[in-house]
Design an enzyme around this catalytic site. Structure first.
Site, short mmCIF file in Angstrom:
data_model
loop_
_atom_site.label_atom_id
_atom_site.label_comp_id
_atom_site.label_asym_id
_atom_site.label_seq_id
_atom_site.Cartn_x
_atom_site.Cartn_y
_atom_site.Cartn_z
N HIS A 132 -3.99 6.93 1.25
CA HIS A 132 -4.20 5.60 0.67
C HIS A 132 -5.60 5.15 1.07
CE1 HIS A 132 -4.24 1.40 0.03
NE2 HIS A 132 -4.07 1.10 1.31
N CYS A 168 0.82 -1.23 0.00
CA CYS A 168 0.00 0.00 0.00
C CYS A 168 0.85 1.27 0.00
CB CYS A 168 -0.91 0.02 1.21
SG CYS A 168 -1.98 -1.42 1.25
N ASN A 182 -10.13 -0.95 -2.02
CA ASN A 182 -8.72 -0.69 -1.71
C ASN A 182 -7.88 -1.27 -2.86
OD1 ASN A 182 -6.07 -0.95 -0.77
ND2 ASN A 182 -6.68 -1.45 1.32
O1 UT7 Z 1 -4.57 -1.29 2.88
C1 UT7 Z 1 -3.72 -1.89 3.80
C2 UT7 Z 1 -4.12 -1.68 5.17
N1 UT7 Z 1 -5.37 -2.33 5.44
C3 UT7 Z 1 -6.15 -1.80 6.33
O2 UT7 Z 1 -5.86 -0.76 6.84
C4 UT7 Z 1 -7.40 -2.57 6.73
C5 UT7 Z 1 -7.60 -2.45 8.22
N2 UT7 Z 1 -8.69 -3.22 8.77
C6 UT7 Z 1 -9.98 -3.06 8.40
O3 UT7 Z 1 -10.29 -2.30 7.51
C7 UT7 Z 1 -11.05 -3.77 9.20
O4 UT7 Z 1 -10.45 -4.42 10.29
C8 UT7 Z 1 -11.87 -4.79 8.36
C9 UT7 Z 1 -12.77 -4.07 7.40
C10 UT7 Z 1 -10.93 -5.72 7.62
C11 UT7 Z 1 -12.75 -5.65 9.27
O5 UT7 Z 1 -13.61 -4.82 10.01
P1 UT7 Z 1 -13.73 -5.02 11.58
O6 UT7 Z 1 -14.69 -4.02 12.05
O7 UT7 Z 1 -12.33 -4.96 12.15
O8 UT7 Z 1 -14.37 -6.46 11.68
P2 UT7 Z 1 -13.80 -7.78 12.39
O9 UT7 Z 1 -12.65 -8.33 11.64
O10 UT7 Z 1 -13.60 -7.48 13.86
O11 UT7 Z 1 -15.00 -8.77 12.25
C12 UT7 Z 1 -16.26 -8.53 12.93
C13 UT7 Z 1 -17.23 -9.64 12.56
C14 UT7 Z 1 -16.64 -11.04 12.72
O12 UT7 Z 1 -17.69 -11.87 13.17
P3 UT7 Z 1 -17.81 -12.26 14.73
O13 UT7 Z 1 -16.53 -12.98 15.08
O14 UT7 Z 1 -17.97 -10.97 15.45
O15 UT7 Z 1 -19.02 -13.15 14.77
C15 UT7 Z 1 -16.26 -11.45 11.32
O16 UT7 Z 1 -16.30 -12.84 11.13
O17 UT7 Z 1 -17.59 -9.54 11.18
C16 UT7 Z 1 -17.36 -10.80 10.51
N3 UT7 Z 1 -16.96 -10.52 9.13
C17 UT7 Z 1 -17.84 -10.32 8.16
N4 UT7 Z 1 -19.18 -10.34 8.13
C18 UT7 Z 1 -19.78 -10.08 6.96
C19 UT7 Z 1 -15.71 -10.38 8.63
N5 UT7 Z 1 -15.77 -10.07 7.32
C20 UT7 Z 1 -17.09 -10.05 7.00
C21 UT7 Z 1 -17.77 -9.79 5.81
N6 UT7 Z 1 -19.12 -9.81 5.83
N7 UT7 Z 1 -17.14 -9.50 4.66
#
Ligand code: UT7
Length: 334
Positions: free
Chosen positions: A261, A115, A291
């Site tokens: 980014h 990135c 992204n």
């Molecule tokens: O570009 C390089 C740098 N990258 C970044 O900066 C990305 C940084 N991270 C993020 O953008 C976020 O952490 C994400 C968008 C990847 C994830 O969002 P989050 O709010 O951190 O969600 P999470 O990983 O804590 O997941 C919450 C819940 C989980 O379910 P449980 O365990 O709470 O039951 C996941 O399994 O959401 C679930 N989940 C989804 N549900 C529906 C994860 N992905 C999905 C999905 N659709 N696509």
């Protein structure tokens, strides 16, 4: 010493639009979750029938950037290509752009900084120009993520975020004080595996992966520890923007446009709020493209310029954070 300015910008994205609704047919996800957590409404994914690849998309973006700079491909002295999804494992796509543009046998360098790849590349171009080695450097960021994503519920935490596309800039020698004021590059390799695609690698090549034929093996898909990456991203974005401003004796209110980014709209909004920037001071287009890693800043900068949001004399800040971890910024007087 010379200064370097951005003389032309261009971008290209595949025609194929993939909406959140489309993704919900491939995996257990939904529009509401994706918009709330990331801000993304749709992204572009290459339709394999088109033959688009990181190098061909990069070349298309480059042709526009070169034209907008008032140049022809023969005016380019050097190519820098940033990607984490090269056409081939080797050689890198820089040489393919040299061939596709039909340019004389100039140097071509490939940069692997995910990135942050575009800002790292801009910094390299800036050094080559400052020292007088080159006059017009083509810097490209281009990604084909869609070909390597896991399009099932197991991969949803990563797959819904990433999109394909390319952006390019012509960095040109200048003799006035405007242009790239400073660049700032950082890394912290202890977090390398928090956002990575581990296999295949030189310890575990493709034949070994194929012979294991293990459906549980996800090592050849990208892995991201989302929460961990998110927390580091917001901190490092603010640090590196602050570093660029402090180096040049500016304050957040002096920025005309921050082009972050496009990692996640929530990250950009968090940084904007913490730094007290207005909506007019920050450019986001992740809603439409997802992204696009090394391509995200040049695509965003090119769109912002097209829309008249970057004008002569403006103070523009670029900032990136991603896999490595690596993070970087550039401050530009347009
Ligand atoms: O570009 C390089 C740098 N990258 C970044 O900066 C990305 C940084 N991270 C993020 O953008 C976020 O952490 C994400 C968008 C990847 C994830 O969002 P989050 O709010 O951190 O969600 P999470 O990983 O804590 O997941 C919450 C819940 C989980 O379910 P449980 O365990 O709470 O039951 C996941 O399994 O959401 C679930 N989940 C989804 N549900 C529906 C994860 N992905 C999905 C999905 N659709 N696509």
């Amino acid at each position: 010493m010379y200064t370097s300015r951005i003389a032309g910008l261009g971008h290209y994205v595949p025609d194929n639009v993939v909406t959140n609704e489309d993704l919900s047919k491939m995996m257990d996800t939904n529009d509401e979750w994706i918009i709330e957590r990331t801000g993304i409404k749709e992204r572009r994914w290459i339709d394999p029938k088109t033959g688009d690849s990181p190098s061909t998309m990069g070349t298309k973006a480059a042709r526009i950037a070169i034209k907008n700079a008032g140049l022809t491909p023969d005016d380019i002295d050097f190519i820098i290509f940033a990607t984490l999804s090269p056409d081939y494992y080797f050689p890198g796509p820089g040489v393919m752009v040299q061939e596709q543009l039909g340019i004389k046998e100039i140097g071509a360098l490939d940069v692997r900084n995910q990135c942050s790849g575009f800002v790292y590349s801009l910094s390299i171009a800036d050094q080559f120009i400052k020292t007088g080695m080159y006059q017009n450097i083509l810097v490209i960021g281009s990604e084909n993520h869609s070909g390597g994503l896991e399009k099932s519920t197991r991969g949803r935490g990563v797959t819904v975020i990433f999109g394909d596309g390319a952006g390019a800039a012509v960095i040109q020698r200048s003799e006035d004080s405007k242009g790239i004021l400073s660049t700032h590059l950082h890394s912290e390799g202890k977090h390398a595996e928090e956002l990575a695609l581990i296999g295949p690698n030189t310890g575990r090549w493709v034949p070994e992966i194929i012979s294991e034929d293990n459906p549980e093996d996800s090592s050849y898909y990208p892995h991201m520890n989302g929460n961990f990456v998110f927390k580091h991203a917001v901190t490092r974005f603010m640090e590196v923007i602050g570093e660029a401003l402090a180096t040049n004796n500016y304050k957040p209110e002096d920025i005309n446009l921050l082009v972050p980014h496009q990692a996640n709209l929530r990250i950009s909004q968090f940084v904007q709020a913490k730094m007290g920037l207005s909506d007019d001071q920050v450019f986001n287009n992740i809603m439409r493209y997802g992204n696009t890693t090394a391509a995200s800043i040049p695509i965003a900068m090119s769109e912002a310029w097209q829309e008249g949001k970057i004008k002569e004399g403006d103070l523009v800040c670029l900032a990136a954070f991603g896999s490595g971890f690596t993070w970087a910024s550039a401050l530009i007087r347009w």
